[in-house]
Design an enzyme around this catalytic site. Sequence first.
Site, short mmCIF file in Angstrom:
data_model
loop_
_atom_site.label_atom_id
_atom_site.label_comp_id
_atom_site.label_asym_id
_atom_site.label_seq_id
_atom_site.Cartn_x
_atom_site.Cartn_y
_atom_site.Cartn_z
N GLU A 82 0.82 -1.21 0.00
CA GLU A 82 0.00 0.00 0.00
C GLU A 82 0.86 1.26 0.00
OE1 GLU A 82 -3.43 -1.95 2.87
OE2 GLU A 82 -2.55 -0.01 3.38
N GLY B 106 4.90 -2.46 7.16
CA GLY B 106 6.26 -2.90 7.47
C GLY B 106 6.98 -2.06 8.50
N GLU B 107 8.09 -2.61 8.99
CA GLU B 107 8.92 -1.95 10.00
C GLU B 107 10.20 -1.44 9.30
OE1 GLU B 107 9.10 -0.71 12.98
OE2 GLU B 107 11.25 -0.44 12.74
N SER C 292 9.22 5.92 10.93
CA SER C 292 8.51 5.49 12.13
C SER C 292 8.91 4.06 12.48
CB SER C 292 7.00 5.57 11.86
OG SER C 292 6.27 5.08 12.95
N SER D 252 6.98 4.33 17.88
CA SER D 252 5.63 3.91 18.28
C SER D 252 5.71 3.31 19.68
CB SER D 252 5.11 2.86 17.29
OG SER D 252 5.02 3.44 16.02
N LEU D 253 5.11 3.99 20.64
CA LEU D 253 5.29 3.58 22.03
C LEU D 253 4.09 2.76 22.53
CD1 LEU D 253 7.76 4.08 23.69
CD2 LEU D 253 6.73 6.14 24.61
N HIS D 254 2.94 3.35 22.59
CA HIS D 254 1.66 2.68 22.90
C HIS D 254 1.53 2.12 24.31
CE1 HIS D 254 1.26 3.08 18.63
NE2 HIS D 254 1.94 2.00 18.32
N ASN E 29 -7.75 2.76 14.28
CA ASN E 29 -8.53 2.35 13.12
C ASN E 29 -8.97 0.92 13.37
OD1 ASN E 29 -8.54 4.45 11.11
ND2 ASN E 29 -6.34 4.16 10.96
N CYS F 10 -2.88 1.43 8.39
CA CYS F 10 -1.79 0.67 7.79
C CYS F 10 -2.19 -0.78 7.51
CB CYS F 10 -0.62 0.80 8.76
SG CYS F 10 0.43 -0.56 9.01
N1 SAH Z 1 6.23 -0.26 11.68
C1 SAH Z 1 6.30 1.12 11.95
C2 SAH Z 1 5.66 1.98 10.88
C3 SAH Z 1 4.37 1.53 10.28
S1 SAH Z 1 2.98 1.59 11.34
C4 SAH Z 1 5.72 1.44 13.31
O1 SAH Z 1 5.09 0.57 13.92
O2 SAH Z 1 5.96 2.55 13.79
C5 SAH Z 1 2.70 3.34 11.54
C6 SAH Z 1 1.89 3.72 12.76
O3 SAH Z 1 0.52 3.28 12.63
C7 SAH Z 1 2.42 3.09 14.05
O4 SAH Z 1 2.48 4.05 15.07
C8 SAH Z 1 1.37 2.04 14.34
O5 SAH Z 1 1.33 1.68 15.68
C9 SAH Z 1 0.11 2.70 13.86
N2 SAH Z 1 -1.00 1.77 13.63
C10 SAH Z 1 -0.95 0.53 13.13
N3 SAH Z 1 -2.20 -0.01 13.08
C11 SAH Z 1 -3.04 0.93 13.56
C12 SAH Z 1 -4.44 0.97 13.78
N4 SAH Z 1 -5.23 -0.08 13.50
N5 SAH Z 1 -4.97 2.09 14.30
C13 SAH Z 1 -4.18 3.16 14.59
N6 SAH Z 1 -2.87 3.17 14.42
C14 SAH Z 1 -2.28 2.06 13.90
FE1 SF4 Z 2 4.64 -3.78 12.00
FE2 SF4 Z 2 2.19 -2.79 12.19
FE3 SF4 Z 2 3.68 -3.11 14.38
FE4 SF4 Z 2 4.32 -1.19 12.62
S1 SF4 Z 2 2.43 -1.30 13.85
S2 SF4 Z 2 5.68 -2.67 13.60
S3 SF4 Z 2 3.71 -2.20 10.70
S4 SF4 Z 2 2.94 -4.76 13.06
#
Ligand code: SAH
Ligand code: SF4
Length: 363
Positions: A101, A173-174, A205, A228-230, A304, A345
Amino acid sequence: MKDAASTSLSGLSFPELEELLSTNGVRAHHAKELFRTIHREMVIDPAASPLSPPLAKWVSENVGAGKKYFIDLPQQADEIHSSDGLTRKYLLRLADGQVIETVLMEYKGRFTACLSSQAGCAMGCVFCATGQMGFVRHLTAGEIVSQVLHVRRVLAETHPHRRLRNIVLMGMGEPLHNYDAVMQAMGIVSDRRGSCIGASFISISTVGYVPHILRMAEEKRPYRLAVSLHGSTEAERSALVPASKKWDLETLISACRSYTSQTGNRIFFEWTLIAGKNDSVETAQRLAALLEGIPSHVNLIPLNPTEGYEGVGSASGSEFQETLRAAGIPCTFRQRRGIDVAAGCGMLKAERLKRESRQSAQK
Ligand code: SAH
Ligand code: SF4
Protein backbone atom coordinates in the site's frame (compact mmCIF):
# COMPACT_ATOMS: atom_id res chain seq x y z
CA MET A 1 9.96 -7.15 -16.90
CA LYS A 2 12.44 -8.35 -14.32
CA ASP A 3 14.41 -11.56 -14.12
CA ALA A 4 16.54 -12.92 -11.30
CA ALA A 5 19.81 -11.65 -12.71
CA SER A 6 18.48 -8.19 -13.46
CA THR A 7 19.38 -5.09 -11.38
CA SER A 8 17.06 -2.17 -10.65
CA LEU A 9 18.28 1.19 -11.91
CA SER A 10 15.67 2.96 -9.72
CA GLY A 11 17.44 1.66 -6.61
CA LEU A 12 20.86 3.07 -7.52
CA SER A 13 22.09 6.33 -6.02
CA PHE A 14 23.58 8.99 -8.28
CA PRO A 15 27.22 8.00 -7.50
CA GLU A 16 26.36 4.33 -8.08
CA LEU A 17 24.83 5.18 -11.44
CA GLU A 18 27.96 7.16 -12.35
CA GLU A 19 30.12 4.19 -11.49
CA LEU A 20 27.92 1.76 -13.36
CA LEU A 21 28.02 3.83 -16.53
CA SER A 22 31.75 4.40 -16.40
CA THR A 23 32.48 0.69 -15.88
CA ASN A 24 30.23 0.07 -18.90
CA GLY A 25 32.25 2.42 -21.04
CA VAL A 26 29.74 5.32 -20.98
CA ARG A 27 31.19 8.64 -19.78
CA ALA A 28 30.19 9.30 -16.16
CA HIS A 29 28.67 12.70 -16.99
CA HIS A 30 25.77 10.89 -18.66
CA ALA A 31 24.72 9.68 -15.21
CA LYS A 32 23.16 13.08 -14.53
CA GLU A 33 20.99 12.72 -17.62
CA LEU A 34 19.91 9.20 -16.76
CA PHE A 35 19.25 9.98 -13.07
CA ARG A 36 17.20 13.05 -14.06
CA THR A 37 15.26 11.03 -16.63
CA ILE A 38 14.32 8.37 -14.08
CA HIS A 39 13.81 10.44 -10.95
CA ARG A 40 12.97 13.99 -12.04
CA GLU A 41 11.12 13.41 -15.27
CA MET A 42 9.75 10.08 -13.97
CA VAL A 43 10.12 8.47 -17.39
CA ILE A 44 8.76 4.92 -17.41
CA ASP A 45 10.72 3.69 -20.41
CA PRO A 46 14.01 5.55 -20.90
CA ALA A 47 14.65 3.60 -24.10
CA ALA A 48 11.73 5.51 -25.64
CA SER A 49 12.86 8.94 -24.45
CA PRO A 50 15.25 11.29 -26.23
CA LEU A 51 18.69 10.72 -24.69
CA SER A 52 22.11 11.73 -25.93
CA PRO A 53 23.44 9.12 -28.41
CA PRO A 54 25.99 7.18 -26.24
CA LEU A 55 23.48 6.90 -23.38
CA ALA A 56 20.61 6.00 -25.73
CA LYS A 57 22.74 3.19 -27.16
CA TRP A 58 23.64 1.79 -23.73
CA VAL A 59 20.03 2.03 -22.54
CA SER A 60 18.61 0.31 -25.61
CA GLU A 61 21.09 -2.56 -25.19
CA ASN A 62 20.88 -2.95 -21.42
CA VAL A 63 17.61 -1.67 -19.96
CA GLY A 64 14.22 -3.33 -20.28
CA ALA A 65 12.50 -6.71 -20.44
CA GLY A 66 14.94 -9.62 -20.41
CA LYS A 67 17.95 -7.28 -20.15
CA LYS A 68 20.53 -6.66 -17.46
CA TYR A 69 18.82 -3.64 -15.89
CA PHE A 70 15.24 -2.58 -15.30
CA ILE A 71 13.22 0.31 -13.87
CA ASP A 72 10.83 -0.65 -11.05
CA LEU A 73 7.30 -0.03 -12.19
CA PRO A 74 4.67 -1.47 -9.86
CA GLN A 75 1.23 -2.01 -11.35
CA GLN A 76 -1.70 -0.25 -9.71
CA ALA A 77 -4.02 -3.05 -8.55
CA ASP A 78 -6.55 -0.79 -6.82
CA GLU A 79 -7.14 2.84 -5.97
CA ILE A 80 -9.58 4.38 -3.52
CA HIS A 81 -10.27 7.96 -2.55
CA SER A 82 -11.63 9.24 0.75
CA SER A 83 -14.95 11.03 0.52
CA ASP A 84 -13.29 14.40 1.23
CA GLY A 85 -10.96 13.72 -1.72
CA LEU A 86 -7.84 14.45 0.34
CA THR A 87 -6.57 10.90 0.75
CA ARG A 88 -5.82 8.52 -2.10
CA LYS A 89 -4.76 5.02 -1.36
CA TYR A 90 -3.02 2.76 -3.88
CA LEU A 91 -2.55 -0.97 -3.86
CA LEU A 92 0.57 -1.61 -5.90
CA ARG A 93 1.51 -4.99 -7.32
CA LEU A 94 5.25 -5.66 -7.41
CA ALA A 95 7.11 -7.72 -10.03
CA ASP A 96 6.78 -10.95 -7.98
CA GLY A 97 3.05 -10.43 -7.37
CA GLN A 98 3.36 -9.07 -3.82
CA VAL A 99 0.90 -6.28 -3.10
CA ILE A 100 1.74 -3.24 -0.97
CA GLU A 101 0.00 0.00 0.00
CA THR A 102 1.06 3.56 -0.75
CA VAL A 103 -0.98 6.57 0.31
CA LEU A 104 -1.02 10.15 -0.94
CA MET A 105 -2.47 12.65 1.53
CA GLU A 106 -3.23 16.34 1.18
CA TYR A 107 -3.29 18.55 4.24
CA LYS A 108 -3.59 22.34 3.99
CA GLY A 109 -2.45 22.19 0.37
CA ARG A 110 0.65 20.14 1.19
CA PHE A 111 1.19 16.63 -0.04
CA THR A 112 2.59 13.72 1.93
CA ALA A 113 3.32 10.18 0.73
CA CYS A 114 3.00 7.31 3.18
CA LEU A 115 5.26 4.48 2.01
CA SER A 116 5.56 0.77 2.74
CA SER A 117 8.96 -0.68 3.61
CA GLN A 118 8.08 -4.40 3.66
CA ALA A 119 5.43 -6.77 2.32
CA GLY A 120 3.78 -7.64 5.63
CA CYS A 121 5.58 -7.17 8.94
CA ALA A 122 7.32 -9.47 11.40
CA MET A 123 6.56 -7.40 14.51
CA GLY A 124 3.00 -8.59 15.10
CA CYS A 125 1.46 -5.58 16.88
CA VAL A 126 -1.94 -6.92 17.89
CA PHE A 127 -4.07 -4.02 16.60
CA CYS A 128 -2.29 -3.61 13.25
CA ALA A 129 -3.70 -5.10 10.04
CA THR A 130 -0.19 -5.51 8.59
CA GLY A 131 1.07 -7.22 11.74
CA GLN A 132 -1.92 -9.57 11.59
CA MET A 133 -0.81 -10.64 8.09
CA GLY A 134 2.72 -11.65 9.10
CA PHE A 135 6.00 -11.05 7.30
CA VAL A 136 6.47 -11.83 3.62
CA ARG A 137 9.65 -10.04 2.54
CA HIS A 138 11.67 -6.83 2.63
CA LEU A 139 11.15 -4.35 -0.18
CA THR A 140 14.15 -3.38 -2.27
CA ALA A 141 15.37 0.21 -2.45
CA GLY A 142 14.02 0.41 -6.00
CA GLU A 143 10.56 -0.72 -4.84
CA ILE A 144 10.52 1.93 -2.12
CA VAL A 145 11.65 4.63 -4.56
CA SER A 146 9.03 3.48 -7.08
CA GLN A 147 6.25 4.31 -4.60
CA VAL A 148 7.46 7.92 -4.49
CA LEU A 149 7.56 8.03 -8.29
CA HIS A 150 4.05 6.55 -8.44
CA VAL A 151 2.50 9.27 -6.25
CA ARG A 152 4.52 11.98 -7.99
CA ARG A 153 3.14 10.82 -11.35
CA VAL A 154 -0.37 11.03 -9.87
CA LEU A 155 0.35 14.53 -8.53
CA ALA A 156 1.75 15.67 -11.87
CA GLU A 157 -1.64 14.81 -13.39
CA THR A 158 -3.99 15.98 -10.66
CA HIS A 159 -2.06 19.00 -9.31
CA PRO A 160 0.54 19.89 -11.96
CA HIS A 161 1.80 22.90 -9.99
CA ARG A 162 2.23 21.14 -6.66
CA ARG A 163 5.10 19.02 -5.50
CA LEU A 164 5.39 16.18 -3.04
CA ARG A 165 6.71 17.74 0.16
CA ASN A 166 6.76 15.06 2.86
CA ILE A 167 7.41 11.37 3.11
CA VAL A 168 6.43 9.20 6.07
CA LEU A 169 7.49 5.59 6.38
CA MET A 170 4.27 4.61 8.11
CA GLY A 171 2.75 2.22 5.61
CA MET A 172 3.20 -1.54 5.72
CA GLY A 173 6.26 -2.90 7.47
CA GLU A 174 8.92 -1.95 10.00
CA PRO A 175 11.40 0.38 8.23
CA LEU A 176 14.27 -0.16 10.65
CA HIS A 177 14.01 -3.94 10.13
CA ASN A 178 14.86 -3.17 6.47
CA TYR A 179 17.45 -0.53 7.33
CA ASP A 180 19.82 -0.65 4.35
CA ALA A 181 17.14 -0.55 1.65
CA VAL A 182 15.22 2.21 3.46
CA MET A 183 18.31 4.39 3.92
CA GLN A 184 19.39 3.78 0.32
CA ALA A 185 15.91 4.74 -0.94
CA MET A 186 15.72 7.88 1.21
CA GLY A 187 19.16 8.94 -0.05
CA ILE A 188 17.84 8.62 -3.61
CA VAL A 189 14.53 10.44 -3.11
CA SER A 190 16.18 13.32 -1.24
CA ASP A 191 18.74 13.84 -4.04
CA ARG A 192 18.30 17.34 -5.50
CA ARG A 193 18.82 15.99 -9.02
CA GLY A 194 15.74 13.78 -8.65
CA SER A 195 12.65 13.81 -6.39
CA CYS A 196 14.35 16.39 -4.13
CA ILE A 197 12.39 15.69 -0.94
CA GLY A 198 14.06 17.61 1.91
CA ALA A 199 15.66 15.17 4.37
CA SER A 200 14.01 16.96 7.30
CA PHE A 201 10.62 16.34 5.63
CA ILE A 202 11.14 12.58 5.75
CA SER A 203 9.87 10.73 8.85
CA ILE A 204 10.86 7.20 9.70
CA SER A 205 8.51 5.49 12.13
CA THR A 206 9.75 2.50 14.12
CA VAL A 207 8.19 0.03 16.50
CA GLY A 208 11.31 0.50 18.64
CA TYR A 209 14.03 -1.41 16.78
CA VAL A 210 16.70 -0.35 19.26
CA PRO A 211 19.97 -1.29 17.46
CA HIS A 212 18.94 0.66 14.39
CA ILE A 213 17.70 3.69 16.32
CA LEU A 214 21.25 3.89 17.71
CA ARG A 215 22.68 3.28 14.23
CA MET A 216 20.64 6.18 12.81
CA ALA A 217 22.22 8.46 15.42
CA GLU A 218 25.75 7.13 14.85
CA GLU A 219 25.43 7.50 11.09
CA LYS A 220 23.94 10.99 11.54
CA ARG A 221 20.97 10.19 9.34
CA PRO A 222 19.19 13.50 8.74
CA TYR A 223 15.61 12.15 8.90
CA ARG A 224 12.97 12.66 11.56
CA LEU A 225 12.49 9.75 13.91
CA ALA A 226 9.08 8.61 15.14
CA VAL A 227 8.86 5.87 17.77
CA SER A 228 5.63 3.91 18.28
CA LEU A 229 5.29 3.58 22.03
CA HIS A 230 1.66 2.68 22.90
CA GLY A 231 2.46 1.65 26.50
CA SER A 232 3.87 3.35 29.60
CA THR A 233 4.87 0.16 31.45
CA GLU A 234 6.45 -2.99 30.11
CA ALA A 235 3.26 -5.00 30.73
CA GLU A 236 1.02 -2.41 29.06
CA ARG A 237 3.33 -2.13 26.05
CA SER A 238 4.22 -5.75 25.43
CA ALA A 239 0.52 -6.72 25.47
CA LEU A 240 0.12 -4.55 22.36
CA VAL A 241 3.60 -4.61 20.85
CA PRO A 242 5.25 -8.06 21.07
CA ALA A 243 8.58 -6.56 19.88
CA SER A 244 8.81 -5.03 23.36
CA LYS A 245 9.79 -8.48 24.61
CA LYS A 246 12.94 -8.20 22.50
CA TRP A 247 13.71 -4.52 23.11
CA ASP A 248 11.99 -3.71 26.39
CA LEU A 249 10.62 -0.32 27.34
CA GLU A 250 13.57 0.62 29.53
CA THR A 251 16.11 -0.25 26.81
CA LEU A 252 14.02 1.61 24.24
CA ILE A 253 13.72 4.77 26.34
CA SER A 254 17.43 4.74 27.02
CA ALA A 255 18.12 4.41 23.26
CA CYS A 256 15.78 7.37 22.68
CA ARG A 257 17.74 9.41 25.22
CA SER A 258 21.02 8.60 23.44
CA TYR A 259 19.43 9.43 20.10
CA THR A 260 18.22 12.87 21.17
CA SER A 261 21.43 13.78 22.95
CA GLN A 262 23.62 12.57 20.08
CA THR A 263 21.60 14.21 17.29
CA GLY A 264 20.05 17.21 19.04
CA ASN A 265 16.75 16.22 17.38
CA ARG A 266 13.50 15.56 19.16
CA ILE A 267 11.58 12.32 18.77
CA PHE A 268 7.95 12.01 17.74
CA PHE A 269 6.27 9.36 19.87
CA GLU A 270 3.27 7.65 18.31
CA TRP A 271 0.47 6.53 20.59
CA THR A 272 -2.54 4.61 19.29
CA LEU A 273 -5.31 5.07 21.85
CA ILE A 274 -7.14 1.85 22.75
CA ALA A 275 -9.98 1.94 25.27
CA GLY A 276 -9.17 0.30 28.56
CA LYS A 277 -5.63 -0.60 27.49
CA ASN A 278 -3.58 2.59 27.28
CA ASP A 279 -5.90 5.60 27.44
CA SER A 280 -6.17 6.41 31.15
CA VAL A 281 -4.98 9.61 32.82
CA GLU A 282 -2.67 7.50 35.01
CA THR A 283 -1.05 6.10 31.87
CA ALA A 284 -0.60 9.65 30.53
CA GLN A 285 1.05 10.65 33.82
CA ARG A 286 3.40 7.67 33.65
CA LEU A 287 4.18 8.49 30.02
CA ALA A 288 5.03 12.08 30.95
CA ALA A 289 7.42 10.80 33.64
CA LEU A 290 8.99 8.36 31.20
CA LEU A 291 9.68 11.07 28.64
CA GLU A 292 11.09 13.56 31.12
CA GLY A 293 14.27 15.09 29.75
CA ILE A 294 13.75 13.68 26.22
CA PRO A 295 12.88 16.39 23.67
CA SER A 296 9.64 14.89 22.42
CA HIS A 297 6.33 15.40 20.72
CA VAL A 298 3.51 12.90 21.25
CA ASN A 299 1.17 12.09 18.36
CA LEU A 300 -2.08 10.50 19.45
CA ILE A 301 -3.66 8.22 16.85
CA PRO A 302 -7.31 7.20 17.10
CA LEU A 303 -7.49 3.43 16.59
CA ASN A 304 -8.53 2.35 13.12
CA PRO A 305 -10.72 -0.73 13.57
CA THR A 306 -9.01 -4.01 12.57
CA GLU A 307 -9.66 -7.73 13.15
CA GLY A 308 -10.44 -8.18 16.86
CA TYR A 309 -10.09 -4.43 17.49
CA GLU A 310 -13.34 -3.19 15.99
CA GLY A 311 -14.96 -1.36 18.84
CA VAL A 312 -12.19 -0.41 21.22
CA GLY A 313 -11.28 3.04 19.96
CA SER A 314 -10.85 5.40 22.87
CA ALA A 315 -13.13 8.36 23.60
CA SER A 316 -11.00 9.84 26.37
CA GLY A 317 -8.16 11.17 24.22
CA SER A 318 -8.59 14.79 25.21
CA GLU A 319 -7.90 14.14 28.91
CA PHE A 320 -4.85 12.12 27.90
CA GLN A 321 -3.69 15.01 25.74
CA GLU A 322 -4.31 17.60 28.49
CA THR A 323 -2.30 15.55 31.00
CA LEU A 324 0.72 15.45 28.71
CA ARG A 325 0.44 19.11 27.84
CA ALA A 326 0.21 20.05 31.51
CA ALA A 327 3.51 18.19 31.98
CA GLY A 328 5.04 20.36 29.25
CA ILE A 329 5.02 17.74 26.48
CA PRO A 330 3.63 18.90 23.13
CA CYS A 331 0.85 16.52 22.17
CA THR A 332 -1.37 16.55 19.09
CA PHE A 333 -3.93 14.28 17.49
CA ARG A 334 -2.97 12.73 14.19
CA GLN A 335 -5.66 13.56 11.64
CA ARG A 336 -8.01 10.67 11.20
CA ARG A 337 -7.92 11.21 7.49
CA GLY A 338 -9.75 8.93 5.18
CA ILE A 339 -10.92 6.33 7.67
CA ASP A 340 -13.70 5.68 5.16
CA VAL A 341 -11.07 4.38 2.73
CA ALA A 342 -9.56 1.85 5.11
CA ALA A 343 -6.68 4.25 5.57
CA GLY A 344 -5.01 2.47 8.46
CA CYS A 345 -1.79 0.67 7.79
CA GLY A 346 -2.38 -2.60 5.92
CA MET A 347 -6.16 -2.26 6.01
CA LEU A 348 -6.86 -1.98 2.31
CA LYS A 349 -4.85 -5.09 1.59
CA ALA A 350 -6.50 -6.93 4.50
CA GLU A 351 -9.95 -6.03 3.14
CA ARG A 352 -9.00 -7.22 -0.32
CA LEU A 353 -7.69 -10.52 1.05
CA LYS A 354 -10.95 -10.99 2.99
CA ARG A 355 -12.99 -10.24 -0.13
CA GLU A 356 -10.94 -12.70 -2.18
CA SER A 357 -11.29 -15.48 0.40
CA ARG A 358 -15.08 -14.85 0.62
CA GLN A 359 -15.27 -15.09 -3.18
CA SER A 360 -13.30 -18.33 -3.31
CA ALA A 361 -15.43 -19.80 -0.47
CA GLN A 362 -18.54 -19.04 -2.55
CA LYS A 363 -17.16 -20.90 -5.59
N1 SAH B 1 6.23 -0.26 11.68
C1 SAH B 1 6.30 1.12 11.95
C2 SAH B 1 5.66 1.98 10.88
C3 SAH B 1 4.37 1.53 10.28
S1 SAH B 1 2.98 1.59 11.34
C4 SAH B 1 5.72 1.44 13.31
O1 SAH B 1 5.09 0.57 13.92
O2 SAH B 1 5.96 2.55 13.79
C5 SAH B 1 2.70 3.34 11.54
C6 SAH B 1 1.89 3.72 12.76
O3 SAH B 1 0.52 3.28 12.63
C7 SAH B 1 2.42 3.09 14.05
O4 SAH B 1 2.48 4.05 15.07
C8 SAH B 1 1.37 2.04 14.34
O5 SAH B 1 1.33 1.68 15.68
C9 SAH B 1 0.11 2.70 13.86
N2 SAH B 1 -1.00 1.77 13.63
C10 SAH B 1 -0.95 0.53 13.13
N3 SAH B 1 -2.20 -0.01 13.08
C11 SAH B 1 -3.04 0.93 13.56
C12 SAH B 1 -4.44 0.97 13.78
N4 SAH B 1 -5.23 -0.08 13.50
N5 SAH B 1 -4.97 2.09 14.30
C13 SAH B 1 -4.18 3.16 14.59
N6 SAH B 1 -2.87 3.17 14.42
C14 SAH B 1 -2.28 2.06 13.90
FE1 SF4 C 1 4.64 -3.78 12.00
FE2 SF4 C 1 2.19 -2.79 12.19
FE3 SF4 C 1 3.68 -3.11 14.38
FE4 SF4 C 1 4.32 -1.19 12.62
S1 SF4 C 1 2.43 -1.30 13.85
S2 SF4 C 1 5.68 -2.67 13.60
S3 SF4 C 1 3.71 -2.20 10.70
S4 SF4 C 1 2.94 -4.76 13.06
